[in-house]
Design an enzyme around this catalytic site. Structure first.
Site, PDB file in Angstrom:
ATOM      1  N   VAL A 139       6.055  -4.299   4.632  1.00 32.02           N
ATOM      2  CA  VAL A 139       5.532  -5.378   4.764  1.00 32.02           C
ATOM      3  C   VAL A 139       5.974  -5.746   6.439  1.00 32.02           C
ATOM      4  CG1 VAL A 139       5.272  -8.049   4.285  1.00 32.02           C
ATOM      5  CG2 VAL A 139       5.270  -6.449   2.525  1.00 32.02           C
ATOM      6  N   PRO A 140       5.108  -5.569   7.094  1.00 27.94           N
ATOM      7  CA  PRO A 140       5.490  -5.890   8.780  1.00 27.94           C
ATOM      8  C   PRO A 140       5.764  -7.024   9.193  1.00 27.94           C
ATOM      9  CG  PRO A 140       3.429  -5.026   8.711  1.00 27.94           C
ATOM     10  CD  PRO A 140       3.853  -5.222   7.194  1.00 27.94           C
ATOM     11  N   CYS A 141       6.737  -7.760   8.446  1.00 30.85           N
ATOM     12  CA  CYS A 141       6.929  -9.181   9.362  1.00 30.85           C
ATOM     13  C   CYS A 141       6.993  -9.127  10.729  1.00 30.85           C
ATOM     14  CB  CYS A 141       7.803  -9.950   8.561  1.00 30.85           C
ATOM     15  SG  CYS A 141       9.520  -9.096   8.250  1.00 30.85           S
ATOM     16  N   HIS A 142       7.927  -8.111  11.269  1.00 29.17           N
ATOM     17  CA  HIS A 142       8.182  -7.976  12.781  1.00 29.17           C
ATOM     18  C   HIS A 142       6.987  -8.033  13.398  1.00 29.17           C
ATOM     19  CE1 HIS A 142       7.243  -4.080  11.470  1.00 29.17           C
ATOM     20  NE2 HIS A 142       7.004  -3.416  12.640  1.00 29.17           N
ATOM     21  N   ARG A 143       5.763  -7.662  12.963  1.00 27.39           N
ATOM     22  CA  ARG A 143       4.583  -7.818  13.649  1.00 27.39           C
ATOM     23  C   ARG A 143       3.771  -9.265  13.932  1.00 27.39           C
ATOM     24  NH1 ARG A 143       2.325  -2.669  10.498  1.00 27.39           N
ATOM     25  NH2 ARG A 143       3.456  -1.316  11.528  1.00 27.39           N
TER      26      ARG A 143
END
Length: 182
Positions: A139-143
């Site tokens: 879950v690419p929260c860094h994006r």
């Protein structure tokens, strides 16, 4: 979910030693690196108790391989990774579902996600959900960025610097002007 059916494995990545926790229904957590492998392992035990460390089955190894590829700059969207988020609040699951649609190298803002969930006034709630993301990388929260393309927060070890490193690996461009309030 009971902790007695959970297992975990450690794996090396371009950002350090990560951990992954799973059971028969899917992956329940990804632990981003702490300041060393031992501390990452300890953090998993703090969260999930004395769960055993084992060699991952093929489906989990495929998820690990995908995360390693992504963190080496290969555009793997990890869409095929099965997560078990049954113990996660419904609003958070909605945030994570939207975040998983952001392709590697691209970004979205907290406000963009909030609008898709009902209104920009939910932006703070989106940020809080992402701060509790149990499966970073997948879950690419860094994006997900703050307004104006600013990096916003990141709760992993290293904070915003880790977020920016992950985005740089993916080739994303972030408007980052460091100041005292970042």
């Amino acid at each position: 979910m009971t902790t007695n059916d959970l297992t975990f494995a450690m794996f090396e990545s371009a950002i350090g030693a990560c951990g992954i926790v799973w059971h028969g229904r899917g992956i329940v957590a990804v632990q981003l690196p702490m300041s060393g492998e031992a501390k990452t392992r300890t953090r998993i035990h703090q969260r999930y108790g004395a769960i055993p460390e084992v060699s991952p089955p093929a489906v989990v190894q495929a998820a690990i391989d995908g995360m390693i590829e992504l963190l080496q700059g290969k555009p793997n969207d990890l869409a095929d990774v099965v997560l078990d988020l049954d113990d996660v609040p419904e609003f958070h699951r909605g945030v994570y579902e939207i975040a998983r649609t952001i392709p590697p190298g691209k970004t979205m803002t907290y406000g963009d996600i909030a609008k898709r969930l009902g209104g920009v006034e939910l932006s703070r709630d989106v940020g809080q959900a992402l701060g509790r993301n149990p499966c970073p990388i997948v879950v690419p929260c860094h994006r997900v960025l703050a307004a104006g393309g600013k990096p916003g927060g990141f709760s992993a070890n290293g904070g915003v610097a880790t977020k920016l490193k992950m985005l740089a690996i993916e080739g994303a461009i972030v408007n980052h002007t460091p100041n005292l309030f970042d």
